[in-house]
Design a protein around this motif. Structure first.
Motif, PDB file in Angstrom:
ATOM      1  N   ILE A 126       0.851  -1.204   0.000  1.00 38.16           N
ATOM      2  CA  ILE A 126       0.000   0.000   0.000  1.00 38.16           C
ATOM      3  C   ILE A 126       0.880   1.245   0.000  1.00 38.16           C
ATOM      4  O   ILE A 126       0.641   2.207  -0.733  1.00 38.16           O
ATOM      5  N   GLY A 127       1.930   1.213   0.810  1.00 40.24           N
ATOM      6  CA  GLY A 127       2.824   2.377   0.911  1.00 40.24           C
ATOM      7  C   GLY A 127       3.527   2.673  -0.396  1.00 40.24           C
ATOM      8  O   GLY A 127       3.632   3.836  -0.813  1.00 40.24           O
ATOM      9  N   VAL A 246      -2.263 -13.145   8.584  1.00 39.40           N
ATOM     10  CA  VAL A 246      -2.145 -13.219   7.122  1.00 39.40           C
ATOM     11  C   VAL A 246      -3.007 -14.372   6.605  1.00 39.40           C
ATOM     12  O   VAL A 246      -3.806 -14.202   5.670  1.00 39.40           O
ATOM     13  N   ASP A 247      -2.873 -15.559   7.219  1.00 38.63           N
ATOM     14  CA  ASP A 247      -3.625 -16.734   6.738  1.00 38.63           C
ATOM     15  C   ASP A 247      -5.130 -16.485   6.804  1.00 38.63           C
ATOM     16  O   ASP A 247      -5.862 -16.810   5.866  1.00 38.63           O
ATOM     17  N   SER A 254      -8.683 -11.629   1.053  1.00 32.36           N
ATOM     18  CA  SER A 254      -7.797 -10.458   0.947  1.00 32.36           C
ATOM     19  C   SER A 254      -6.607 -10.814   0.077  1.00 32.36           C
ATOM     20  O   SER A 254      -6.066 -11.923   0.192  1.00 32.36           O
ATOM     21  N   PRO A 255      -6.160  -9.910  -0.790  1.00 34.07           N
ATOM     22  CA  PRO A 255      -4.924 -10.183  -1.528  1.00 34.07           C
ATOM     23  C   PRO A 255      -3.749 -10.347  -0.547  1.00 34.07           C
ATOM     24  O   PRO A 255      -3.693  -9.636   0.461  1.00 34.07           O
ATOM     25  N   ASP A 261       0.815  -6.506   4.615  1.00 29.89           N
ATOM     26  CA  ASP A 261       0.906  -5.140   5.160  1.00 29.89           C
ATOM     27  C   ASP A 261       0.237  -5.050   6.528  1.00 29.89           C
ATOM     28  O   ASP A 261       0.800  -4.503   7.480  1.00 29.89           O
ATOM     29  N   MET A 262      -0.990  -5.565   6.606  1.00 30.97           N
ATOM     30  CA  MET A 262      -1.760  -5.424   7.848  1.00 30.97           C
ATOM     31  C   MET A 262      -1.068  -6.124   9.019  1.00 30.97           C
ATOM     32  O   MET A 262      -1.201  -5.731  10.168  1.00 30.97           O
TER      33      MET A 262
END
Ligand SMILES: NC(=O)c1ccc[n+]([C@@H]2O[C@H](COP(=O)([O-])OP(=O)(O)OC[C@H]3O[C@@H](n4cnc5c(N)ncnc54)[C@H](OP(=O)(O)O)[C@@H]3O)[C@@H](O)[C@H]2O)c1
Length: 298
Positions: A126-127, A246-247, A254-255, A261-262
């Motif tokens: 995203i950044g 993430v999993d 979600s990609p 990122d999250m």
């Protein structure tokens, strides 16, 4: 000093969370506003009861994929609010829109960027997209004698709707941070209000500034307590590992780069001074937003 009513503002992203409020606020100030939308009928219905819509709002049908309608309708506007939802292709889309806009005489672009643009170079999907887009718009502004104001909001309060399932099924706010770590958030109403002020202030006042918008920094246990209040049941904070987060996100479609990122970005700064200075009021708090938007979670 408010702008003159001869100002014309073009808005891209008008029908989304932030765009709706920007458009309504511009119309309330009697600013002639043009919106670039994919579905004109849906948009007419959305703004049907907005103050001054019948006299001050113009609709242009268009998409990022074909900018011909934008090209033929931008002349005569001196400002552009630019919000692009396609993160992956954002640098190219914003560059193309910016080139057309400045070439047609636009003097100010207010770009909805992200606080993630400030993270270490290329450590965040995203950044990287937002930073590249900012850099391209900044270069275009310099070349054309225009300005670009970058708004860099941190995590939106509204992101909490993404994890409604965990509130309902696990009675928990789930995240990968230690329970006492304060994480940055911002109200979309505050972002929209900042955008409106910049779009209606004299262009020279904001020049090509970037405003980092961090409105509230809240730890996991405190966030859980806000949801406990509106759901009338105990909500706990559940810390999972970054890998588990993430999993889980990928399983919910979600990609992977977004999920990464999250789980990994460091967004732990204190609130910034932008809203108190620009709007002359405090930031909206996450607590007040959750209490006000109970219907999104019940
Ligand atoms: N969530 C966060 O924590 C966060 C933090 C910082 C920055 N941001 C940035 O904020 C932006 C999202 O803001 P938001 O929540 O207001 O967005 P949103 O509610 O998803 O609205 C997106 C807008 O873009 C329009 N749009 C989507 N695809 C389009 C296309 N192909 N052509 C033309 N218009 C299109 C949508 O129109 P339709 O009505 O036709 O769909 C809508 O008006 C993104 O740039 C994101 O990177 C997000």
């Amino acid at each position: 000093m408010p702008s003159s009513t001869s100002e014309k503002v073009y808005v891209i992203g008008a029908t989304g969370n932030i765009g709706i409020k920007v458009v309504n606020s511009l119309l309330a100030r009697e600013v002639s506003t043009t919106i670039y939308v994919r579905d004109v009928e849906k948009s007419r219905a959305l703004f049907a009861s907005s103050t001054n819509a019948s006299t001050h709002l113009t609709f242009v049908q268009g998409d990022y994929a074909d900018l011909s309608a934008f090209k033929s309708s931008i002349a005569g506007h001196n400002r552009l609010f630019l919000l692009v939802a396609d993160v992956e292709n954002m640098p190219t889309i914003k560059q193309d829109l910016g080139t057309i806009a400045y070439s047609a005489g636009v003097k100010q672009i207010v770009d909805l960027s992200s606080r993630f643009a400030l993270l270490d170079w290329r450590t965040s999907f995203i950044g990287e997209s937002h930073r590249l887009a900012e850099e391209r718009l900044y270069q275009l502004a310099l070349q054309h004698g225009g300005t670009v104001v970058s708004l860099r909001p941190s995590r939106f309060f509204t992101n909490h709707t993404w994890t409604k399932g965990a509130l309902t099924h696990l009675n928990a706010v789930v995240d990968c941070h230690p329970s006492d770590l304060k994480v940055e958030y911002i109200s979309i109403d505050d972002i929209a209000d900042v955008a409106t002020v910049v779009l209606t202030d004299p262009i020279e006042k904001h020049q090509s500034r970037a405003y980092t918008l961090i409105g509230d920094s809240v730890d996991g246990v405190t966030r859980a307590s806000y949801f406990g209040q509106i759901l009338n049941k105990p909500i706990v904070y559940k810390q999972v590992s970054p890998q588990e987060l993430v999993d889980t996100m990928v399983k919910s479609d979600s990609p992977w780069p977004l999920a990464y990122d999250m789980a990994t970005v460091d967004t732990t700064r204190a609130p910034t001074d932008a809203v108190p200075i620009l709007l002359g009021r405090p930031y909206e708090t996450l607590e007040s937003w959750v209490l006000k938007n109970k219907e999104l979670f019940v």
